[in-house]
Design a protein around this motif. Structure first.
Motif, short mmCIF file in Angstrom:
data_model
loop_
_atom_site.label_atom_id
_atom_site.label_comp_id
_atom_site.label_asym_id
_atom_site.label_seq_id
_atom_site.Cartn_x
_atom_site.Cartn_y
_atom_site.Cartn_z
N GLY A 32 -83.46 32.27 -1.15
CA GLY A 32 -84.93 32.33 -1.36
C GLY A 32 -85.60 33.51 -0.70
N LEU A 33 -84.97 33.74 0.49
CA LEU A 33 -85.39 34.99 1.25
C LEU A 33 -84.40 36.06 1.08
N PRO A 34 -84.76 37.23 1.27
CA PRO A 34 -83.86 38.50 1.29
C PRO A 34 -82.91 38.39 1.96
N VAL A 35 -81.49 38.92 1.57
CA VAL A 35 -80.24 39.09 2.18
C VAL A 35 -80.03 40.32 2.53
N VAL A 36 -79.05 40.55 3.47
CA VAL A 36 -78.18 41.88 3.61
C VAL A 36 -77.12 41.99 2.61
N PRO A 37 -77.23 43.04 2.00
CA PRO A 37 -76.33 43.48 0.71
C PRO A 37 -75.10 43.37 1.60
N PRO A 38 -73.85 42.71 0.85
CA PRO A 38 -72.70 42.45 1.65
C PRO A 38 -71.72 43.54 1.43
N ALA A 39 -72.26 44.89 1.64
CA ALA A 39 -71.25 46.12 1.32
C ALA A 39 -69.77 45.75 1.85
N GLU A 40 -68.73 46.43 1.38
CA GLU A 40 -67.40 46.08 1.88
C GLU A 40 -67.15 46.61 3.21
N GLU A 41 -67.74 47.75 3.63
CA GLU A 41 -67.66 48.19 4.91
C GLU A 41 -68.40 47.43 6.03
N PHE A 42 -69.45 46.59 5.59
CA PHE A 42 -70.13 45.72 6.49
C PHE A 42 -68.99 44.64 6.71
N VAL A 43 -68.79 43.91 5.71
CA VAL A 43 -67.44 42.74 5.71
C VAL A 43 -66.41 43.40 6.89
N GLU A 44 -66.13 44.21 6.51
CA GLU A 44 -64.74 44.77 7.20
C GLU A 44 -64.96 44.81 8.91
#
Length: 348
Positions: A32-44
């Motif tokens: 319900g709240l905004p999230v940080v887009p889980p870009a692949e480089e962030f996940v890495e």
């Protein structure tokens, strides 16, 4: 300026960020709240913090045929707003929840409880977890985002979300995020993780089911018995009683002022817990008046005291909050198991 922002973003970058956030909403990834887009480089970046196989399954809900891998946990931690260095805490938290004896099904229960997360040890200060002022309130990134990461895993990895698998009748705002640190510096007693067999210089996460928070005011007396009777009375409210063969439990988050007053009078943590257990319950007549006498011996006299918990160990005692007022908190629960796990060091 927010912590961690190094340069002013351009208008175009802000527009793109908003579009990416809206994309996450469209995918159904948010709480319900905004999230940080889980870009692949962030996940890495997150995966680089731990020495784990990204495809390792760390938590599953077999009855739903759903599972969470290390990589999926990292993606949800990114979305929750965690920093990469938070990820070892997130993994330890998820594995602790997995090890709760009754972890299956309670995420979906009509009773709507959340998981309380308690952080102990040096990691509190290393990563900025709050254990003092406004300890249950928003405003501290580590508390808010690590607790939120659990909820996003529950929703995105297991598909347990409102209107589908989550059958909570009313739920609790604690489901957004319910993470605190213990105020070890102002506690007169050994911290929770040491009580559970860990070294003082180890960092741990403890998890337990809880149904929210209930403030306990007692500013009119410095007597340990008065303070503890107010806490025990709050633990024993009729609406929270659920007759169960397992017995009830309760989590007491004692304010430092209350804890220090009690300790200065010579009370140990063990004695406090025993006293609370003695007074955690209601008289049989009161339970009958509330139509909550299921399982009671019909011959039990009305004046007989019915203890809600089987043993003092069903009461978890933590010290947290600010020291300047006679306020403590009770976190009711009818499932009293807790699990504590060590938080491994980050991979450097």
């Amino acid at each position: 300026m927010s912590q961690g922002v190094r340069t002013e973003p351009t208008r175009e970058a802000v527009r793109e960020a908003r579009a990416a956030i809206e994309y996450c909403y469209e995918q159904g990834w948010t709480d319900g709240l905004p999230v940080v887009p889980p870009a692949e480089e962030f996940v890495e970046e997150f995966l680089a913090q731990v020495d784990r196989d990204p495809e390792e399954v760390i938590f599953a809900q077999e009855h739903l045929g759903r599972k969470c891998t290390v990589r999926l946990a990292a993606a949800n931690a990114v979305m929750a707003g965690c920093r990469p260095e938070h990820f070892p805490v997130v993994l330890a938290m998820l594995e602790a929840v997995r090890d709760l004896p009754v972890s299956r099904g309670l995420f979906q229960s009509t009773t709507g409880q959340a998981v309380l997360v308690v952080i102990n040890g040096p990691v509190r200060q290393e990563l900025g977890f709050n254990g003092t002022d406004n300890v249950f309130s928003p405003g501290d990134r580590a508390n808010a985002t690590v607790g939120r990461a659990l909820r996003l895993v529950v929703m995105n990895a297991f598909g347990i979300r409102p209107h589908t698998f989550d059958q909570s009748t009313q739920g609790t705002p604690a489901k957004y995020s319910f993470c605190i640190a213990e105020n070890e510096e102002e506690s007169p007693w050994e911290p929770l993780h040491v009580e559970r067999g860990f070294r003082e210089d180890e960092s741990t996460v403890t998890v337990a089911w809880a149904r929210g928070t209930m403030p306990v005011e007692q500013r009119d007396s410095k007597q340990p018995e008065h303070i503890l009777l107010n806490i025990a009375d709050s633990m024993s409210y009729g609406g929270g009683y659920f007759p169960s063969p397992r017995g009830h439990g309760s989590i007491v988050v004692m304010g430092p002022e209350h804890a220090q007053l009690i300790a200065e009078a010579g009370w140990s943590k063990h004695r406090v817990r025993a006293f609370l257990w003695e007074h955690f319950g209601r008289r049989a007549g009161e339970l009958r008046r509330l139509a909550k006498a299921g399982g009671l011996d019909p011959d039990l006299p009305d004046e007989a005291f019915v203890r809600f918990a089987h043993a003092p160990e069903a009461i978890t005692l933590i010290v947290a909050g600010a020291r300047n007022a006679g306020v403590s908190t009770v976190c009711p629960t009818f499932v009293w198991q807790t699990v504590t796990r060590r938080i491994p060091a980050r991979r450097m």
